[in-house]
Write a protein that holds these residues in place. Structure first.
Motif, PDB file in Angstrom:
ATOM      1  N   SER A 128       0.850  -1.195   0.000  1.00  0.00           N
ATOM      2  CA  SER A 128       0.000   0.000   0.000  1.00  0.00           C
ATOM      3  C   SER A 128       0.884   1.244   0.000  1.00  0.00           C
ATOM      4  O   SER A 128       2.096   1.162   0.251  1.00  0.00           O
ATOM      5  CB  SER A 128      -0.900  -0.005   1.236  1.00  0.00           C
ATOM      6  OG  SER A 128      -0.110   0.122   2.417  1.00  0.00           O
ATOM      7  N   ASP A 129       0.306   2.396  -0.290  1.00  0.00           N
ATOM      8  CA  ASP A 129       1.077   3.643  -0.269  1.00  0.00           C
ATOM      9  C   ASP A 129       1.686   3.871   1.113  1.00  0.00           C
ATOM     10  O   ASP A 129       2.830   4.327   1.230  1.00  0.00           O
ATOM     11  CB  ASP A 129       0.182   4.827  -0.645  1.00  0.00           C
ATOM     12  CG  ASP A 129      -0.246   4.791  -2.104  1.00  0.00           C
ATOM     13  OD1 ASP A 129       0.419   4.084  -2.884  1.00  0.00           O
ATOM     14  OD2 ASP A 129      -1.224   5.467  -2.456  1.00  0.00           O
ATOM     15  N   LYS A 130       0.929   3.536   2.151  1.00  0.00           N
ATOM     16  CA  LYS A 130       1.424   3.719   3.515  1.00  0.00           C
ATOM     17  C   LYS A 130       2.630   2.819   3.773  1.00  0.00           C
ATOM     18  O   LYS A 130       3.620   3.253   4.386  1.00  0.00           O
ATOM     19  CB  LYS A 130       0.312   3.401   4.518  1.00  0.00           C
ATOM     20  CG  LYS A 130       0.729   3.565   5.974  1.00  0.00           C
ATOM     21  CD  LYS A 130      -0.425   3.253   6.917  1.00  0.00           C
ATOM     22  CE  LYS A 130       0.005   3.396   8.379  1.00  0.00           C
ATOM     23  NZ  LYS A 130      -1.118   3.075   9.318  1.00  0.00           N
ATOM     24  N   ILE A 135       8.587   1.865   4.275  1.00  0.00           N
ATOM     25  CA  ILE A 135       9.817   1.237   3.791  1.00  0.00           C
ATOM     26  C   ILE A 135      10.873   2.286   3.489  1.00  0.00           C
ATOM     27  O   ILE A 135      12.036   2.170   3.901  1.00  0.00           O
ATOM     28  CB  ILE A 135       9.528   0.402   2.526  1.00  0.00           C
ATOM     29  CG1 ILE A 135       8.679  -0.814   2.879  1.00  0.00           C
ATOM     30  CG2 ILE A 135      10.844  -0.055   1.871  1.00  0.00           C
ATOM     31  CD1 ILE A 135       8.202  -1.594   1.672  1.00  0.00           C
ATOM     32  N   MET A 136      10.486   3.326   2.766  1.00  0.00           N
ATOM     33  CA  MET A 136      11.430   4.378   2.411  1.00  0.00           C
ATOM     34  C   MET A 136      11.933   5.127   3.652  1.00  0.00           C
ATOM     35  O   MET A 136      13.103   5.505   3.732  1.00  0.00           O
ATOM     36  CB  MET A 136      10.774   5.360   1.441  1.00  0.00           C
ATOM     37  CG  MET A 136      10.466   4.784   0.069  1.00  0.00           C
ATOM     38  SD  MET A 136      11.940   4.202  -0.807  1.00  0.00           S
ATOM     39  CE  MET A 136      11.717   2.419  -0.701  1.00  0.00           C
ATOM     40  N   ILE A 158      10.930  -3.538  -5.683  1.00  0.00           N
ATOM     41  CA  ILE A 158       9.513  -3.168  -5.676  1.00  0.00           C
ATOM     42  C   ILE A 158       9.015  -2.875  -7.082  1.00  0.00           C
ATOM     43  O   ILE A 158       7.932  -3.297  -7.485  1.00  0.00           O
ATOM     44  CB  ILE A 158       9.280  -1.945  -4.762  1.00  0.00           C
ATOM     45  CG1 ILE A 158       9.546  -2.321  -3.300  1.00  0.00           C
ATOM     46  CG2 ILE A 158       7.858  -1.409  -4.925  1.00  0.00           C
ATOM     47  CD1 ILE A 158       9.577  -1.142  -2.358  1.00  0.00           C
ATOM     48  N   GLY A 159       9.824  -2.173  -7.860  1.00  0.00           N
ATOM     49  CA  GLY A 159       9.385  -1.743  -9.182  1.00  0.00           C
ATOM     50  C   GLY A 159       9.468  -2.801 -10.260  1.00  0.00           C
ATOM     51  O   GLY A 159       8.692  -2.772 -11.226  1.00  0.00           O
ATOM     52  N   SER A 160      10.371  -3.767 -10.111  1.00  0.00           N
ATOM     53  CA  SER A 160      10.582  -4.759 -11.178  1.00  0.00           C
ATOM     54  C   SER A 160       9.834  -6.058 -10.954  1.00  0.00           C
ATOM     55  O   SER A 160       9.552  -6.799 -11.892  1.00  0.00           O
ATOM     56  CB  SER A 160      12.078  -5.068 -11.319  1.00  0.00           C
ATOM     57  OG  SER A 160      12.555  -5.703 -10.142  1.00  0.00           O
ATOM     58  N   GLY A 161       9.525  -6.370  -9.697  1.00  0.00           N
ATOM     59  CA  GLY A 161       8.817  -7.606  -9.397  1.00  0.00           C
ATOM     60  C   GLY A 161       9.691  -8.842  -9.400  1.00  0.00           C
ATOM     61  O   GLY A 161       9.178  -9.967  -9.415  1.00  0.00           O
TER      62      GLY A 161
END
Length: 221
Positions: A128-130, A135-136, A158-161
């Motif tokens: 989720s966005d939260k 994480i960041m 996260i972005g590549s899967g």
């Protein structure tokens, strides 16, 4: 050396030999590549060792003759109630171990051939966005010496899967940061994948920028 040790072990082992000795032989064979179609990675060997040693401990450290489906199945079932993924790993590794024992003629039959492997039914869900913000934020608390690397790895994963093991084994030489950054991509080698198939994956622009920053600052060579 590994093959020599394995041959010597074959001669010395009997049905009354502790199961732990066979586990050691099996792991040596896995490392050498004689138990599987190809040698297993160090990380996989660690997982196999942990699963088999735990099974032996839960069985009370039996001898080879004590390895039966009647004794192993209840252990898998009990473990499944708390840790499905761990029970699944233990069952799958135990079956592979039993197959090796039979193929090496240590047993007259594949004793765990019909052992059930728990099914992992949990659906994977996107962060989720939260959760992404958490994480960041957590990454900013890491030591300065690893912060850029860890941020780049997190954004890439996260972005590549890609699977965690694929990300961990990725080499810088297989990462291609292009201009524009949105055209960046990474090459995942076949021996790092579960399917044993190589492939190219797209790197998201934010992840590409983080990787470029990490390489420029921490890996300039």
């Amino acid at each position: 050396m590994h093959f020599h040790n394995e041959i010597e072990a074959d001669v010395a082992r009997t049905a009354t030999t502790p199961l732990a000795a066979y586990i050691t032989d099996y792991l040596i064979a896995c490392e050498a590549g004689s138990a599987m179609k190809r040698p297993l990675t160090e990380r996989t060997i660690v997982c196999y060792r942990k699963a088999l040693n735990e099974l032996a401990e839960l069985m009370g450290h039996p001898v080879l003759s004590g390895l039966t489906e009647a004794r192993v199945s209840p252990i898998i079932s009990a473990k499944r109630k708390k840790f499905v993924s761990s029970a699944r790993l233990m069952a799958a590794v135990s079956k592979a171990f039993s197959t090796w024992l039979f193929r090496k003629r240590h047993t007259q039959e594949n004793r765990l051939e019909d052992l059930g492997v728990p099914v992992f039914n949990a659906r994977r869900q996107a962060f989720s966005d939260k959760e992404l913000v958490q994480i960041m934020t957590a990454l900013t608390m890491f030591p300065n010496r690893t912060r850029r690397r860890d941020r780049a790895m997190a954004l890439f994963s996260i972005g590549s899967g890609v699977r965690s093991n694929e990300a961990r084994l990725l080499s810088i030489r297989d990462v291609h940061i292009e201009k524009p950054l949105a055209s960046s991509w990474a090459f995942v080698r076949w021996d790092h994948t579960k399917s044993q198939r190589q492939r190219s994956v797209r790197i998201a622009e934010e992840a590409a920028a983080a990787i470029h920053e990490y390489i420029a600052a921490d890996r300039p060579d």
